[in-house]
Design a protein around this motif. Structure first.
Motif, PDB file in Angstrom:
ATOM      1  N   THR A   1       0.920  -1.100  -0.084  1.00  0.00           N
ATOM      2  CA  THR A   1       0.118   0.006   0.131  1.00  0.00           C
ATOM      3  C   THR A   1       0.951   1.282   0.043  1.00  0.00           C
ATOM      4  O   THR A   1       2.139   1.310   0.659  1.00  0.00           O
ATOM      5  CB  THR A   1      -0.970   0.105   1.498  1.00  0.00           C
ATOM      6  OG1 THR A   1      -0.146   0.290   2.292  1.00  0.00           O
ATOM      7  CG2 THR A   1      -1.967  -1.231   1.297  1.00  0.00           C
ATOM      8  N   THR A   2       0.316   2.180  -0.575  1.00  0.00           N
ATOM      9  CA  THR A   2       1.230   3.584  -0.731  1.00  0.00           C
ATOM     10  C   THR A   2       0.289   4.481  -0.945  1.00  0.00           C
ATOM     11  O   THR A   2      -1.072   4.669  -1.403  1.00  0.00           O
ATOM     12  CB  THR A   2       1.912   3.551  -1.784  1.00  0.00           C
ATOM     13  OG1 THR A   2       2.699   4.826  -2.182  1.00  0.00           O
ATOM     14  CG2 THR A   2       1.308   3.184  -3.125  1.00  0.00           C
ATOM     15  N   ASP A   3       0.533   5.847  -0.406  1.00  0.00           N
ATOM     16  CA  ASP A   3      -0.137   7.105  -0.359  1.00  0.00           C
ATOM     17  C   ASP A   3       0.118   7.881  -1.756  1.00  0.00           C
ATOM     18  O   ASP A   3      -0.391   8.953  -2.078  1.00  0.00           O
ATOM     19  CB  ASP A   3      -0.010   7.978   0.597  1.00  0.00           C
ATOM     20  CG  ASP A   3      -0.545   7.385   2.016  1.00  0.00           C
ATOM     21  OD1 ASP A   3      -1.792   6.845   1.777  1.00  0.00           O
ATOM     22  OD2 ASP A   3      -0.190   7.591   3.314  1.00  0.00           O
ATOM     23  N   THR A   4       1.062   7.331  -2.431  1.00  0.00           N
ATOM     24  CA  THR A   4       1.455   7.971  -3.644  1.00  0.00           C
ATOM     25  C   THR A   4       0.423   7.489  -4.803  1.00  0.00           C
ATOM     26  O   THR A   4       0.145   6.407  -4.852  1.00  0.00           O
ATOM     27  CB  THR A   4       2.931   7.583  -3.846  1.00  0.00           C
ATOM     28  OG1 THR A   4       3.552   7.928  -2.785  1.00  0.00           O
ATOM     29  CG2 THR A   4       3.418   8.712  -5.223  1.00  0.00           C
ATOM     30  N   LYS A   5       0.464   8.502  -5.877  1.00  0.00           N
ATOM     31  CA  LYS A   5      -0.353   7.973  -7.001  1.00  0.00           C
ATOM     32  C   LYS A   5       0.394   6.933  -7.819  1.00  0.00           C
ATOM     33  O   LYS A   5       1.615   6.801  -8.034  1.00  0.00           O
ATOM     34  CB  LYS A   5      -0.650   9.394  -7.870  1.00  0.00           C
ATOM     35  CG  LYS A   5      -1.436  10.615  -7.328  1.00  0.00           C
ATOM     36  CD  LYS A   5      -1.490  11.514  -8.454  1.00  0.00           C
ATOM     37  CE  LYS A   5      -0.302  12.154  -8.608  1.00  0.00           C
ATOM     38  NZ  LYS A   5      -0.459  13.477  -9.603  1.00  0.00           N
ATOM     39  N   ALA A   6      -0.479   6.230  -8.621  1.00  0.00           N
ATOM     40  CA  ALA A   6       0.021   4.970  -9.386  1.00  0.00           C
ATOM     41  C   ALA A   6       1.020   5.744 -10.524  1.00  0.00           C
ATOM     42  O   ALA A   6       2.112   5.089 -10.888  1.00  0.00           O
ATOM     43  CB  ALA A   6      -0.960   4.009  -9.906  1.00  0.00           C
ATOM     44  N   SER A   7       0.558   6.766 -10.836  1.00  0.00           N
ATOM     45  CA  SER A   7       1.165   7.278 -12.105  1.00  0.00           C
ATOM     46  C   SER A   7       2.639   7.787 -11.868  1.00  0.00           C
ATOM     47  O   SER A   7       3.361   8.208 -12.623  1.00  0.00           O
ATOM     48  CB  SER A   7       0.294   8.501 -12.770  1.00  0.00           C
ATOM     49  OG  SER A   7       0.166   9.381 -11.776  1.00  0.00           O
ATOM     50  N   ASP A   8       3.114   8.125 -10.461  1.00  0.00           N
ATOM     51  CA  ASP A   8       4.164   8.484  -9.818  1.00  0.00           C
ATOM     52  C   ASP A   8       5.251   7.751 -10.097  1.00  0.00           C
ATOM     53  O   ASP A   8       6.363   8.051 -10.069  1.00  0.00           O
ATOM     54  CB  ASP A   8       4.094   9.218  -8.657  1.00  0.00           C
ATOM     55  CG  ASP A   8       3.436  10.450  -8.628  1.00  0.00           C
ATOM     56  OD1 ASP A   8       3.018  11.211  -9.547  1.00  0.00           O
ATOM     57  OD2 ASP A   8       3.106  10.791  -7.316  1.00  0.00           O
ATOM     58  N   TYR A   9       4.996   6.261 -10.142  1.00  0.00           N
ATOM     59  CA  TYR A   9       5.942   5.410 -10.108  1.00  0.00           C
ATOM     60  C   TYR A   9       6.317   4.841 -11.498  1.00  0.00           C
ATOM     61  O   TYR A   9       6.004   3.711 -12.160  1.00  0.00           O
ATOM     62  CB  TYR A   9       5.240   4.043  -9.341  1.00  0.00           C
ATOM     63  CG  TYR A   9       5.193   4.279  -7.761  1.00  0.00           C
ATOM     64  CD1 TYR A   9       6.699   4.191  -7.105  1.00  0.00           C
ATOM     65  CD2 TYR A   9       4.099   4.642  -7.209  1.00  0.00           C
ATOM     66  CE1 TYR A   9       6.607   4.529  -5.578  1.00  0.00           C
ATOM     67  CE2 TYR A   9       4.180   5.002  -5.810  1.00  0.00           C
ATOM     68  CZ  TYR A   9       5.451   5.063  -4.990  1.00  0.00           C
ATOM     69  OH  TYR A   9       5.514   5.069  -3.529  1.00  0.00           O
ATOM     70  N   GLN A  10       6.867   5.562 -12.238  1.00  0.00           N
ATOM     71  CA  GLN A  10       7.540   5.392 -13.540  1.00  0.00           C
ATOM     72  C   GLN A  10       8.388   5.957 -14.049  1.00  0.00           C
ATOM     73  O   GLN A  10       8.770   7.200 -13.474  1.00  0.00           O
ATOM     74  CB  GLN A  10       6.244   5.476 -14.517  1.00  0.00           C
ATOM     75  CG  GLN A  10       5.716   6.790 -14.532  1.00  0.00           C
ATOM     76  CD  GLN A  10       4.459   6.575 -15.558  1.00  0.00           C
ATOM     77  OE1 GLN A  10       4.445   6.601 -16.807  1.00  0.00           O
ATOM     78  NE2 GLN A  10       3.355   7.319 -15.048  1.00  0.00           N
ATOM     79  N   SER A  11       9.365   5.819 -14.963  1.00  0.00           N
ATOM     80  CA  SER A  11      10.409   6.626 -15.393  1.00  0.00           C
ATOM     81  C   SER A  11       9.949   7.890 -15.938  1.00  0.00           C
ATOM     82  O   SER A  11       8.980   8.056 -16.719  1.00  0.00           O
ATOM     83  CB  SER A  11      11.276   6.050 -16.333  1.00  0.00           C
ATOM     84  OG  SER A  11      12.427   6.417 -16.992  1.00  0.00           O
ATOM     85  N   GLY A  12      10.726   9.000 -15.328  1.00  0.00           N
ATOM     86  CA  GLY A  12      10.394  10.380 -15.934  1.00  0.00           C
ATOM     87  C   GLY A  12       9.438  10.992 -14.742  1.00  0.00           C
ATOM     88  O   GLY A  12       9.231  12.274 -15.159  1.00  0.00           O
ATOM     89  N   ALA A  13       8.628  10.152 -13.942  1.00  0.00           N
ATOM     90  CA  ALA A  13       7.734  10.721 -13.140  1.00  0.00           C
ATOM     91  C   ALA A  13       8.161  11.226 -11.580  1.00  0.00           C
ATOM     92  O   ALA A  13       9.669  10.844 -11.556  1.00  0.00           O
ATOM     93  CB  ALA A  13       6.588   9.654 -13.001  1.00  0.00           C
ATOM     94  N   ALA A  14       7.637  11.569 -10.733  1.00  0.00           N
ATOM     95  CA  ALA A  14       7.851  12.011  -9.501  1.00  0.00           C
ATOM     96  C   ALA A  14       8.985  10.819  -8.881  1.00  0.00           C
ATOM     97  O   ALA A  14      10.076  11.408  -8.208  1.00  0.00           O
ATOM     98  CB  ALA A  14       6.984  12.200  -8.408  1.00  0.00           C
ATOM     99  N   GLU A  15       8.613   9.486  -8.759  1.00  0.00           N
ATOM    100  CA  GLU A  15       9.393   8.455  -8.104  1.00  0.00           C
ATOM    101  C   GLU A  15      10.788   8.074  -8.947  1.00  0.00           C
ATOM    102  O   GLU A  15      11.352   7.341  -8.422  1.00  0.00           O
ATOM    103  CB  GLU A  15       8.494   7.598  -7.598  1.00  0.00           C
ATOM    104  CG  GLU A  15       7.597   8.197  -6.887  1.00  0.00           C
ATOM    105  CD  GLU A  15       7.837   8.568  -5.459  1.00  0.00           C
ATOM    106  OE1 GLU A  15       9.162   8.441  -5.041  1.00  0.00           O
ATOM    107  OE2 GLU A  15       7.273   9.516  -4.911  1.00  0.00           O
TER     108      GLU A  15
END
Length: 224
Positions: free
Chosen positions: A98-112
């Protein structure tokens, strides 16, 4: 399917997400096992041997699991148990994170910058070493922001992750839902039971339509 859920959450009692998931696990008779700092290594190994599917479930803390899971792994997953005795070989290992971060943040070039699959790779490496069959991780993003209908859909998907072959086919998910509905009908009474029977009949009619469509498509492919 004997599913053992190892829940690693330092504040389990106050976690709305985990309490929600616990209700789902209980409905499919999965073995819910919260971790604590006080455990017996031999007892934990017996539980692992008895399971067919092992789930490590935790919130994402700085791109990994809480320390309580690592401490448990270091003491329970000994070289003797994992490698020499092959105590985990042939079983399945899944991760529910579980995470409080948006799914779209976990990808190359995104926030994470990295995908969750990449961040969870050490667990996949462990599965490979131990002879475990690795399941695609089940990721829950921002549970507290989900609508009631989204949470209900999540609950069904979670229960299927605990019990069905992964990744599950549409037919397997459909059959699972029909079984759950039949169990609800068996336990219901009065008007509630009448309503559920009606739902079952409607689903059966839709199933016939889907089978006819599938047959038609197969015939068209055969003609080609």
């Amino acid at each position: 399917m004997r599913t053992l859920i190892i829940v690693a959450h330092p504040e389990l009692a106050s976690s709305g997400t985990q309490q929600f998931l616990r209700r789902g696990a209980e409905l499919v008779a999965a073995d819910w096992q919260p971790l604590s700092t006080d455990f017996n290594v031999a007892t934990e190994q017996v539980k692992l041997r008895a399971a067919e599917r092992i789930i490590w479930q935790f919130p994402l803390y700085w791109y990994s699991a809480p320390a309580i899971l690592k401490a448990w792994q270091d003491q329970v997953l000994t070289s003797k148990f994992v490698l020499h005795e092959q105590g985990l070989a042939g079983k399945e290992l899944g991760i529910v994170v579980t995470t409080d971060t948006k799914a779209s943040d976990y990808q190359s070039g995104a926030a994470e910058q990295f995908t969750l699959a990449e961040l969870l790779r050490p667990y996949q490496a462990l599965a490979n070493k131990a002879g475990l069959h690795w399941l695609p991780p089940f990721v829950i993003n921002q549970f507290r922001y989900q609508t009631e209908s989204q949470q209900q859909a999540l609950l069904i998907a979670y229960q299927q992750y605990l019990t069905l072959p992964q990744p599950a086919t549409f037919t397997q998910r459909q059959h699972w839902f029909a079984q759950q509905l039949q169990q609800m009908i068996t336990n219901a009474t009065g008007e509630r039971k009448t309503q559920l029977v009606l739902v079952e009949q409607q689903l059966a009619a839709k199933q016939d339509e889907l089978e006819e469509l599938r047959w038609t498509i197969e015939q068209m492919r055969g003609d080609d």
